[in-house]
Design a protein around this motif. Sequence first.
Motif, short mmCIF file in Angstrom:
data_model
loop_
_atom_site.label_atom_id
_atom_site.label_comp_id
_atom_site.label_asym_id
_atom_site.label_seq_id
_atom_site.Cartn_x
_atom_site.Cartn_y
_atom_site.Cartn_z
N PHE A 67 0.81 -1.17 0.08
CA PHE A 67 0.05 0.15 0.01
C PHE A 67 0.78 1.16 -0.02
N LYS A 68 2.25 1.10 -0.36
CA LYS A 68 2.97 2.40 -0.24
C LYS A 68 2.50 3.51 -1.16
N ASP A 69 1.63 3.01 -2.41
CA ASP A 69 1.70 4.20 -3.29
C ASP A 69 0.16 4.67 -2.92
N GLU A 70 -0.44 4.44 -2.05
CA GLU A 70 -1.79 5.01 -1.71
C GLU A 70 -1.58 6.34 -0.89
N PRO A 71 -1.99 7.51 -1.76
CA PRO A 71 -1.38 8.79 -0.92
C PRO A 71 -1.98 9.37 0.12
N ASP A 72 -3.40 8.79 0.56
CA ASP A 72 -3.88 9.40 1.52
C ASP A 72 -3.69 8.27 2.81
N ALA A 73 -3.05 9.09 3.80
CA ALA A 73 -2.51 8.27 5.22
C ALA A 73 -3.83 7.38 5.73
N THR A 74 -4.89 8.24 5.92
CA THR A 74 -5.87 7.55 6.46
C THR A 74 -6.37 6.09 5.71
N THR A 75 -6.71 6.53 4.41
CA THR A 75 -7.16 5.35 3.74
C THR A 75 -6.01 3.98 3.69
N ARG A 76 -4.61 4.61 3.73
CA ARG A 76 -3.64 3.57 3.77
C ARG A 76 -3.71 2.82 5.06
N THR A 77 -3.79 3.46 6.11
CA THR A 77 -3.61 2.55 7.25
C THR A 77 -4.84 1.60 7.38
N ALA A 78 -6.14 2.19 7.04
CA ALA A 78 -7.29 1.32 7.34
C ALA A 78 -7.24 0.18 6.39
N ALA A 79 -6.62 0.29 5.12
CA ALA A 79 -6.16 -1.03 4.36
C ALA A 79 -5.30 -1.81 4.80
N GLN A 80 -4.24 -1.49 5.60
CA GLN A 80 -3.24 -2.06 5.99
C GLN A 80 -3.82 -2.95 7.15
N LEU A 81 -4.47 -2.30 7.78
CA LEU A 81 -4.92 -2.97 9.00
C LEU A 81 -6.08 -4.10 8.54
N LYS A 82 -6.84 -3.82 7.86
CA LYS A 82 -7.50 -4.93 7.10
C LYS A 82 -6.86 -6.19 6.62
N TRP A 83 -5.81 -5.84 5.91
CA TRP A 83 -5.04 -6.92 5.31
C TRP A 83 -4.20 -7.45 6.37
N LEU A 84 -3.64 -6.80 7.37
CA LEU A 84 -2.88 -7.46 8.44
C LEU A 84 -3.47 -8.77 9.15
N ASP A 85 -5.05 -8.57 9.26
CA ASP A 85 -5.84 -9.45 9.76
C ASP A 85 -5.99 -10.72 8.72
N ARG A 86 -6.11 -10.41 7.68
CA ARG A 86 -6.21 -11.57 6.55
C ARG A 86 -4.74 -12.03 6.25
N LEU A 87 -3.81 -11.63 6.44
CA LEU A 87 -2.44 -12.19 6.14
C LEU A 87 -1.77 -12.67 7.34
N SER A 88 -1.91 -12.22 8.50
CA SER A 88 -0.92 -12.61 9.28
C SER A 88 -0.97 -14.16 9.70
N ALA A 89 -1.97 -14.73 9.61
CA ALA A 89 -2.13 -16.34 9.69
C ALA A 89 -1.06 -16.94 9.00
N TYR A 90 -1.05 -16.63 7.66
CA TYR A 90 0.14 -17.30 6.56
C TYR A 90 1.49 -16.97 6.96
N GLY A 91 1.75 -15.63 7.69
CA GLY A 91 3.02 -15.33 7.98
C GLY A 91 3.70 -15.77 9.34
N TYR A 92 2.55 -15.79 10.19
CA TYR A 92 2.78 -16.02 11.60
C TYR A 92 2.88 -17.61 11.99
N LEU A 93 1.82 -18.27 11.63
CA LEU A 93 1.57 -19.77 11.94
C LEU A 93 2.22 -20.53 10.70
N LYS A 94 3.36 -21.42 11.23
CA LYS A 94 4.15 -22.02 10.36
C LYS A 94 3.95 -23.41 10.48
N HIS A 95 2.95 -23.97 11.39
CA HIS A 95 2.59 -25.10 11.85
C HIS A 95 1.11 -25.47 11.90
N ALA A 96 0.54 -26.63 11.33
CA ALA A 96 -0.99 -26.98 11.30
C ALA A 96 -0.90 -28.05 12.78
#
Length: 349
Positions: free
Chosen positions: A294-323
């Motif tokens: 999201f580095k190309d999103e010029p509006d800081a508020t919109t950028r942060t909101a998108a990052q928070l949403k995708w953080l929730d979606r992506l963190s399981a794949y980056g943090y949890l390495k074991h089933a």
Amino acid sequence: MTQPKSPFVGLQAGTITRLDKTEAYSQSWHQWSQPEIDALTLAYAAGRPLLVRGEPGTGKTQLARAAAQALGWKLHAETIHPRFEPHELRFRFDAIKRLADAQAQVGGKGAEALNDRLYWRPGVLWKAYGWASATRFMSAEEGNGEVKGHVVLIDEIDKADSDLPNSLLEVLAQRSFHVEPVAAPIGGPGVQAPLIVITTNEERDLPAAFLRRCIVLSLAADSAYAGWLVARGKAHFGALENIDGRAQPLLHDDVLWQAAEQLVKDRDAVAGHNLAKPGLAEYLDLLYALHALFKDEPDATTRTAAQLKWLDRLSAYGYLKHAVEDPASAAHQPAQASQRSQRAAGEPR
């Protein structure tokens, strides 16, 4: 109060140092802690190796880079693997290439004696203890430039069996050794001793005799693990106007804290299953990904909101390495990833 004579004493805990990009490492930032400064001060003054213990991702390797930059010395790094031979810290000899070259001369016209300098390669200890002789066996590019001193990084020594640390005992005691193509001993009392930094993830116990010859630093987060992560996240993504000319942070504090708090939950989830826990490395990987997305999103508020949403979606794949076999477990990756995705899609921020 009289200050000790050490190049590390002038460092301040909490100070952030930019580590320049090299051929082996990307640009990074190191936040100094008081235990790091004190342990390096002792290792430097005592002329002993610094053994750095800690789980993966706590900055053990980076500490060697930061120490070399603080000293203005050249860094020589070797990463250990299970098939690593002890002599490789001192030298490598390409016997296969030499045999092939010798065989290629058989039957040729006027075969000449092979130049053994073409087949010897100095290891990190040879370079650090005998730079002048080592440069004769190195490329002109590798051996050029003024060298004030040497820092040796022996990374992940616990990957090898006990033969490797045991082989270091004599070198550490005598601070010199021999290699076949050089008549004089490498090192000795007249040579400036290098600073040796050795890291271990503690996958294997190290010999007691080896530990006695080391200064030991244990790198671990303090009890407030989320805050410890955020402080290191700010070293990479915060405002660093005095260091990197960055007046505004790359990531909002909300992103740093939510990523840290989720990682703490995931560490707790796998702790009872005797599995490797995510740590600083996974935390920074996720933050770098969110910044890149999201580095190309010029509006800081919109950028942060998108990052928070995708953080929730992506963190399981980056943090949890074991089933985990129990699908009801909070550490079961597919279930938790689905749960996070549904939450991110349906819940307002």
